[in-house]
Design a protein around this motif. Structure first.
Motif, mmCIF file in Angstrom:
data_model
loop_
_atom_site.group_PDB
_atom_site.id
_atom_site.type_symbol
_atom_site.label_atom_id
_atom_site.label_comp_id
_atom_site.label_asym_id
_atom_site.label_seq_id
_atom_site.Cartn_x
_atom_site.Cartn_y
_atom_site.Cartn_z
ATOM 1 N N LYS A 24 -4.754 7.963 -4.390
ATOM 2 C CA LYS A 24 -3.278 8.328 -4.027
ATOM 3 C C LYS A 24 -3.037 8.442 -2.387
ATOM 4 C CE LYS A 24 -4.868 11.762 -6.467
ATOM 5 N NZ LYS A 24 -5.862 11.443 -6.910
ATOM 6 N N TYR A 25 -2.122 7.795 -2.110
ATOM 7 C CA TYR A 25 -1.884 7.708 -0.542
ATOM 8 C C TYR A 25 -0.192 8.011 -0.261
ATOM 9 C CZ TYR A 25 -6.032 5.030 -0.611
ATOM 10 O OH TYR A 25 -7.491 4.653 -0.766
ATOM 11 N N PRO A 26 0.074 8.728 0.653
ATOM 12 C CA PRO A 26 1.309 8.782 0.973
ATOM 13 C C PRO A 26 2.070 7.644 1.468
ATOM 14 C CG PRO A 26 0.374 10.047 2.663
ATOM 15 C CD PRO A 26 -0.833 9.638 1.485
ATOM 16 N N ALA A 27 3.417 7.771 1.382
ATOM 17 C CA ALA A 27 4.072 6.486 2.012
ATOM 18 C C ALA A 27 3.833 6.345 3.499
ATOM 19 C CB ALA A 27 5.753 6.747 1.909
ATOM 20 N N ASN A 28 3.967 5.094 3.898
ATOM 21 C CA ASN A 28 3.571 4.706 5.246
ATOM 22 C C ASN A 28 2.213 4.630 5.435
ATOM 23 O OD1 ASN A 28 2.731 6.930 6.684
ATOM 24 N ND2 ASN A 28 4.652 7.044 7.840
ATOM 25 N N PHE A 29 1.368 4.722 4.562
ATOM 26 C CA PHE A 29 0.055 4.561 4.681
ATOM 27 C C PHE A 29 -0.688 3.390 3.654
ATOM 28 C CE2 PHE A 29 -4.522 5.421 3.618
ATOM 29 C CZ PHE A 29 -5.057 5.461 4.751
ATOM 30 N N PHE A 30 -1.248 2.460 3.986
ATOM 31 C CA PHE A 30 -1.562 1.527 3.378
ATOM 32 C C PHE A 30 -3.238 1.175 3.377
ATOM 33 C CE2 PHE A 30 -2.187 -2.651 1.166
ATOM 34 C CZ PHE A 30 -1.127 -2.585 -0.080
ATOM 35 N N PRO A 31 -3.683 1.372 2.545
ATOM 36 C CA PRO A 31 -5.489 1.466 2.581
ATOM 37 C C PRO A 31 -6.089 0.174 3.126
ATOM 38 C CG PRO A 31 -4.894 1.536 0.414
ATOM 39 C CD PRO A 31 -3.534 1.496 0.894
ATOM 40 N N ASP A 32 -6.943 0.200 3.816
ATOM 41 C CA ASP A 32 -7.759 -0.808 4.414
ATOM 42 C C ASP A 32 -9.128 -0.526 4.322
ATOM 43 O OD1 ASP A 32 -8.102 -3.382 5.428
ATOM 44 O OD2 ASP A 32 -8.277 -2.600 7.642
ATOM 45 N N PRO A 33 -10.057 -1.348 3.611
ATOM 46 C CA PRO A 33 -9.707 -2.381 2.772
ATOM 47 C C PRO A 33 -8.662 -2.084 1.571
ATOM 48 C CG PRO A 33 -11.927 -1.898 2.260
ATOM 49 C CD PRO A 33 -11.443 -1.119 3.590
ATOM 50 N N PRO A 35 -8.064 -1.327 -2.307
ATOM 51 C CA PRO A 35 -8.662 -1.307 -3.302
ATOM 52 C C PRO A 35 -8.193 -2.078 -4.448
ATOM 53 C CG PRO A 35 -7.751 0.908 -2.669
ATOM 54 C CD PRO A 35 -7.431 -0.264 -1.784
ATOM 55 N N ASP A 36 -8.901 -2.009 -5.503
ATOM 56 C CA ASP A 36 -8.414 -3.069 -6.733
ATOM 57 C C ASP A 36 -7.078 -2.152 -7.467
ATOM 58 O OD1 ASP A 36 -10.543 -4.681 -6.420
ATOM 59 O OD2 ASP A 36 -11.638 -3.798 -7.991
ATOM 60 N N GLU A 37 -7.197 -0.857 -7.324
ATOM 61 C CA GLU A 37 -5.852 -0.229 -7.946
ATOM 62 C C GLU A 37 -5.792 1.239 -7.108
ATOM 63 O OE1 GLU A 37 -6.700 0.158 -11.992
ATOM 64 O OE2 GLU A 37 -7.551 2.330 -11.823
ATOM 65 N N PHE A 38 -4.356 1.501 -6.684
ATOM 66 C CA PHE A 38 -4.129 2.585 -6.009
ATOM 67 C C PHE A 38 -2.550 3.047 -6.271
ATOM 68 C CE2 PHE A 38 -3.590 -0.854 -3.532
ATOM 69 C CZ PHE A 38 -2.368 -0.709 -2.846
ATOM 70 N N LEU A 39 -2.310 4.101 -5.616
ATOM 71 C CA LEU A 39 -0.908 4.738 -6.004
ATOM 72 C C LEU A 39 -0.356 5.050 -4.416
ATOM 73 C CD1 LEU A 39 0.291 7.040 -8.650
ATOM 74 C CD2 LEU A 39 0.417 7.796 -6.502
ATOM 75 N N ILE A 40 0.639 4.650 -4.146
ATOM 76 C CA ILE A 40 1.411 5.208 -3.048
ATOM 77 C C ILE A 40 2.751 5.930 -3.376
ATOM 78 C CG2 ILE A 40 2.792 4.360 -1.119
ATOM 79 C CD1 ILE A 40 0.621 2.113 -0.605
ATOM 80 N N TYR A 41 3.028 7.049 -2.963
ATOM 81 C CA TYR A 41 4.029 7.972 -3.302
ATOM 82 C C TYR A 41 5.077 8.421 -2.089
ATOM 83 C CZ TYR A 41 1.153 11.979 -1.853
ATOM 84 O OH TYR A 41 0.400 12.764 -1.100
ATOM 85 N N GLU A 42 6.376 8.714 -2.268
ATOM 86 C CA GLU A 42 7.120 9.193 -1.603
ATOM 87 C C GLU A 42 8.068 10.018 -2.278
ATOM 88 O OE1 GLU A 42 9.552 6.316 0.446
ATOM 89 O OE2 GLU A 42 8.986 4.896 -1.086
ATOM 90 N N ILE A 43 8.760 10.811 -1.342
ATOM 91 C CA ILE A 43 9.976 11.451 -1.817
ATOM 92 C C ILE A 43 11.351 10.909 -1.043
ATOM 93 C CG2 ILE A 43 8.986 13.304 -2.810
ATOM 94 C CD1 ILE A 43 10.208 15.058 -0.188
ATOM 95 N N ILE A 44 12.373 10.657 -1.592
ATOM 96 C CA ILE A 44 13.528 10.353 -0.922
ATOM 97 C C ILE A 44 14.715 11.231 -1.537
ATOM 98 C CG2 ILE A 44 15.216 8.505 -1.108
ATOM 99 C CD1 ILE A 44 13.050 6.462 -2.154
ATOM 100 N N PRO A 45 15.491 11.854 -0.214
ATOM 101 C CA PRO A 45 16.555 12.944 -0.294
ATOM 102 C C PRO A 45 17.592 12.131 -0.810
ATOM 103 C CG PRO A 45 15.372 12.702 1.849
ATOM 104 C CD PRO A 45 14.799 11.602 1.024
ATOM 105 N N SER A 46 18.252 12.861 -1.735
ATOM 106 C CA SER A 46 19.783 12.518 -2.405
ATOM 107 C C SER A 46 20.782 13.588 -2.032
ATOM 108 C CB SER A 46 19.460 12.150 -3.824
ATOM 109 O OG SER A 46 19.067 13.199 -4.494
ATOM 110 N N LYS A 47 21.866 13.414 -2.520
ATOM 111 C CA LYS A 47 22.623 14.441 -2.216
ATOM 112 C C LYS A 47 22.508 15.605 -3.255
ATOM 113 C CE LYS A 47 25.683 13.154 -6.264
ATOM 114 N NZ LYS A 47 26.914 13.544 -6.759
ATOM 115 N N LYS A 48 22.826 16.837 -2.869
ATOM 116 C CA LYS A 48 22.803 18.027 -3.291
ATOM 117 C C LYS A 48 23.473 17.826 -4.960
ATOM 118 C CE LYS A 48 21.881 21.016 0.532
ATOM 119 N NZ LYS A 48 22.089 22.288 1.050
#
Length: 128
Positions: A24-33, A35-48
């Motif tokens: 698992k990696y946070p957004a703006n991080f892309f693993p090098d090398p 992997p065959d499978e992985f997850l990138i996650y982030e949170i996006i603000p929205s209106k209250k």
């Protein structure tokens, strides 16, 4: 929750302490090398959301996990990872954050790496 930084920290903690079966990696991080499978996650603000929560520091937004698995393997692995994510964070309250029903969207073969298939797992959250 007072800040989005604290919100991200609560998702980070939940994911890092989980037994999720892929890296698992946070957004703006892309693993090098890559992997065959992985997850990138982030949170996006929205209106209250509605004022029913009343707290001036109330935050709302969307959690998005980009699931990458090997291409040409069918959708089963994507569904397995989505089930794991759902078990981990859907309809749970952690660090004053309430999550809601997820949406799984099959994006398709990654345009930058044809060996990977991508799906997006997203859900809305409220922090109060």
């Amino acid at each position: 929750m007072a800040t989005y930084k604290e919100l991200l920290a609560s998702f980070d903690l939940s994911l890092s302490s989980s037994n999720l079966s892929l890296p698992k990696y946070p957004a703006n991080f892309f693993p090098d090398p890559t992997p065959d499978e992985f997850l990138i996650y982030e949170i996006i603000p929205s209106k209250k959301g509605e004022k029913e929560y009343g707290d001036t520091n109330y935050k709302a937004g969307m959690f998005i996990a980009q699931i990458y698995v090997q291409a040409n393997q069918g959708p089963l692995r994507v569904y397995e990872v989505a089930d794991e994510l759902e078990e981990l964070i859907v309809r749970k309250v952690f660090s004053s954050t309430q999550t809601y029903d997820p949406v799984l969207f099959m994006v398709g073969v990654d345009r930058d790496d044809k060996s990977l298939f991508r799906a997006d797992f997203s859900l809305q959250f409220n922090s109060f």
